[in-house]
Write a protein that holds these residues in place. Structure first.
Motif, PDB file in Angstrom:
ATOM      1  N   PHE A  51       0.854  -1.184   0.000  1.00 45.91           N
ATOM      2  CA  PHE A  51       0.000   0.000   0.000  1.00 45.91           C
ATOM      3  C   PHE A  51       0.891   1.236   0.000  1.00 45.91           C
ATOM      4  CE2 PHE A  51      -2.523  -3.301   1.987  1.00 45.91           C
ATOM      5  CZ  PHE A  51      -3.770  -3.130   1.411  1.00 45.91           C
ATOM      6  N   ALA A  52       0.289   2.363  -0.334  1.00 47.85           N
ATOM      7  CA  ALA A  52       0.937   3.659  -0.170  1.00 47.85           C
ATOM      8  C   ALA A  52       0.290   4.291   1.062  1.00 47.85           C
ATOM      9  CB  ALA A  52       0.726   4.529  -1.399  1.00 47.85           C
ATOM     10  N   ALA A  53       1.075   4.457   2.112  1.00 45.56           N
ATOM     11  CA  ALA A  53       0.599   5.075   3.356  1.00 45.56           C
ATOM     12  C   ALA A  53       1.173   6.484   3.390  1.00 45.56           C
ATOM     13  CB  ALA A  53       1.055   4.266   4.569  1.00 45.56           C
ATOM     14  N   ASP A  54       0.322   7.451   3.118  1.00 42.00           N
ATOM     15  CA  ASP A  54       0.783   8.835   2.959  1.00 42.00           C
ATOM     16  C   ASP A  54       1.941   8.900   1.968  1.00 42.00           C
ATOM     17  OD1 ASP A  54      -1.170   9.654   4.730  1.00 42.00           O
ATOM     18  OD2 ASP A  54       0.204   9.924   6.421  1.00 42.00           O
ATOM     19  N   GLY A  55       1.841   8.083   0.908  1.00 48.64           N
ATOM     20  CA  GLY A  55       2.826   8.076  -0.173  1.00 48.64           C
ATOM     21  C   GLY A  55       4.017   7.170   0.044  1.00 48.64           C
ATOM     22  N   ALA A  85      -1.498   0.133  -3.768  1.00 46.32           N
ATOM     23  CA  ALA A  85      -0.467   0.585  -4.694  1.00 46.32           C
ATOM     24  C   ALA A  85      -0.694   0.001  -6.083  1.00 46.32           C
ATOM     25  CB  ALA A  85       0.905   0.169  -4.176  1.00 46.32           C
ATOM     26  N   ASP A  86      -0.276   0.737  -7.119  1.00 45.08           N
ATOM     27  CA  ASP A  86      -0.375   0.221  -8.474  1.00 45.08           C
ATOM     28  C   ASP A  86       0.861  -0.644  -8.769  1.00 45.08           C
ATOM     29  OD1 ASP A  86       1.795   1.889  -9.316  1.00 45.08           O
ATOM     30  OD2 ASP A  86       0.414   3.481  -9.893  1.00 45.08           O
ATOM     31  N   PRO A  87       0.826  -1.429  -9.851  1.00 43.77           N
ATOM     32  CA  PRO A  87       1.927  -2.352 -10.143  1.00 43.77           C
ATOM     33  C   PRO A  87       3.307  -1.698 -10.221  1.00 43.77           C
ATOM     34  CG  PRO A  87       0.041  -2.894 -11.508  1.00 43.77           C
ATOM     35  CD  PRO A  87      -0.287  -1.595 -10.791  1.00 43.77           C
ATOM     36  N   GLU A  88       3.374  -0.488 -10.742  1.00 47.54           N
ATOM     37  CA  GLU A  88       4.668   0.194 -10.850  1.00 47.54           C
ATOM     38  C   GLU A  88       5.215   0.556  -9.464  1.00 47.54           C
ATOM     39  OE1 GLU A  88       1.888   1.231 -12.657  1.00 47.54           O
ATOM     40  OE2 GLU A  88       2.521   0.126 -14.443  1.00 47.54           O
ATOM     41  N   PHE A  89       4.350   1.023  -8.576  1.00 48.56           N
ATOM     42  CA  PHE A  89       4.740   1.365  -7.208  1.00 48.56           C
ATOM     43  C   PHE A  89       5.219   0.105  -6.482  1.00 48.56           C
ATOM     44  CE2 PHE A  89       4.068   2.243  -2.718  1.00 48.56           C
ATOM     45  CZ  PHE A  89       4.436   3.580  -2.571  1.00 48.56           C
ATOM     46  N   VAL A  90       4.487  -1.004  -6.670  1.00 51.07           N
ATOM     47  CA  VAL A  90       4.859  -2.275  -6.030  1.00 51.07           C
ATOM     48  C   VAL A  90       6.234  -2.717  -6.504  1.00 51.07           C
ATOM     49  CG1 VAL A  90       4.285  -4.728  -5.821  1.00 51.07           C
ATOM     50  CG2 VAL A  90       2.473  -3.006  -5.670  1.00 51.07           C
ATOM     51  N   ALA A  93       9.032  -0.521  -5.103  1.00 52.74           N
ATOM     52  CA  ALA A  93       9.260  -0.705  -3.664  1.00 52.74           C
ATOM     53  C   ALA A  93       9.873  -2.053  -3.339  1.00 52.74           C
ATOM     54  CB  ALA A  93       7.943  -0.537  -2.904  1.00 52.74           C
ATOM     55  N   THR A  94       9.477  -3.103  -4.099  1.00 54.43           N
ATOM     56  CA  THR A  94       9.876  -4.466  -3.735  1.00 54.43           C
ATOM     57  C   THR A  94      10.833  -5.125  -4.713  1.00 54.43           C
ATOM     58  OG1 THR A  94       8.068  -5.567  -4.918  1.00 54.43           O
ATOM     59  CG2 THR A  94       7.620  -4.819  -2.648  1.00 54.43           C
ATOM     60  N   GLY A  95      10.840  -4.653  -5.961  1.00 54.62           N
ATOM     61  CA  GLY A  95      11.605  -5.331  -6.998  1.00 54.62           C
ATOM     62  C   GLY A  95      10.916  -6.603  -7.471  1.00 54.62           C
ATOM     63  N   GLN A  96       9.677  -6.829  -7.048  1.00 54.71           N
ATOM     64  CA  GLN A  96       8.962  -8.067  -7.327  1.00 54.71           C
ATOM     65  C   GLN A  96       7.588  -7.758  -7.923  1.00 54.71           C
ATOM     66  OE1 GLN A  96       8.955  -9.755  -3.387  1.00 54.71           O
ATOM     67  NE2 GLN A  96      11.163  -9.952  -3.354  1.00 54.71           N
ATOM     68  N   PRO A  97       7.025  -8.730  -8.672  1.00 56.73           N
ATOM     69  CA  PRO A  97       5.722  -8.495  -9.300  1.00 56.73           C
ATOM     70  C   PRO A  97       4.561  -8.766  -8.350  1.00 56.73           C
ATOM     71  CG  PRO A  97       6.499 -10.658  -9.905  1.00 56.73           C
ATOM     72  CD  PRO A  97       7.601 -10.011  -9.078  1.00 56.73           C
ATOM     73  N   ILE A  98       3.455  -8.081  -8.562  1.00 58.98           N
ATOM     74  CA  ILE A  98       2.227  -8.390  -7.839  1.00 58.98           C
ATOM     75  C   ILE A  98       1.905  -9.863  -8.092  1.00 58.98           C
ATOM     76  CG2 ILE A  98      -0.273  -7.997  -7.848  1.00 58.98           C
ATOM     77  CD1 ILE A  98       0.272  -5.052  -8.316  1.00 58.98           C
TER      78      ILE A  98
END
Length: 154
Positions: A51-55, A85-90, A93-98
């Motif tokens: 998730f994005a928590a306050d960005g 979060a959208d796929p690009e944000f994920v 942040a993680t380097g991994q796919p949804i």
């Protein structure tokens, strides 16, 4: 082995995890599909949700039996807003796919909350960096591996 999975497996070894990465015959993008392949209760699947928590990235490891109450969770952790979060944000942040986000092995540490409901299970299954991979762990070990905080997320 996919590079993301190699990274997760290496982190598990470094941290002294008891379980090893297992490849599933089919992709398991949901808790239900993972549980069906593993022959376990859907609640024993630790969904890794970003998730994005306050960005800022927030990883919520929730039982497959739950949906995250983002409004209530935002109040409990003291942020104004939590949004999926959208796929690009994920991936950033993680380097991994949804569908394959592991609870560890990210480029930078991510604030992590672990659903207290998972403590009901002796064995908890988490993704290992790819939609075809998982690893077994326990609630206590999951907290240790991630540095996560127990939370009521539903």
């Amino acid at each position: 082995m996919h590079p993301n999975v190699e990274n997760v497996a290496a982190r598990l070894r470094e941290l002294g995890a008891t379980g090893q990465v297992r490849e599933l015959p089919e992709a398991a993008p949901t808790a239900a599909t993972a549980a069906a392949q593993l022959g376990c209760d859907v609640g024993a699947i630790a969904n890794s949700l970003i998730f994005a928590a306050d960005g800022e990235p927030l990883l919520v490891l929730t039982s497959g039996a739950h949906r995250v109450d983002t409004t209530g969770l935002a109040e409990r952790i003291g942020v104004a807003r939590i949004k999926r979060a959208d796929p690009e944000f994920v991936r950033a942040a993680t380097g991994q796919p949804i569908g394959g986000v592991a609870p560890l092995g990210h480029p930078e540490p991510i604030r992590t909350l672990v659903d207290e409901w998972l403590a009901k299970y002796d064995v908890v299954w988490a993704a290992a960096g790819h939609p075809h991979t998982v690893f077994p762990t326990s609630y206590d070990e999951l907290l240790r591996l991630t540095g996560g905080t127990p939370a009521d997320v539903a």
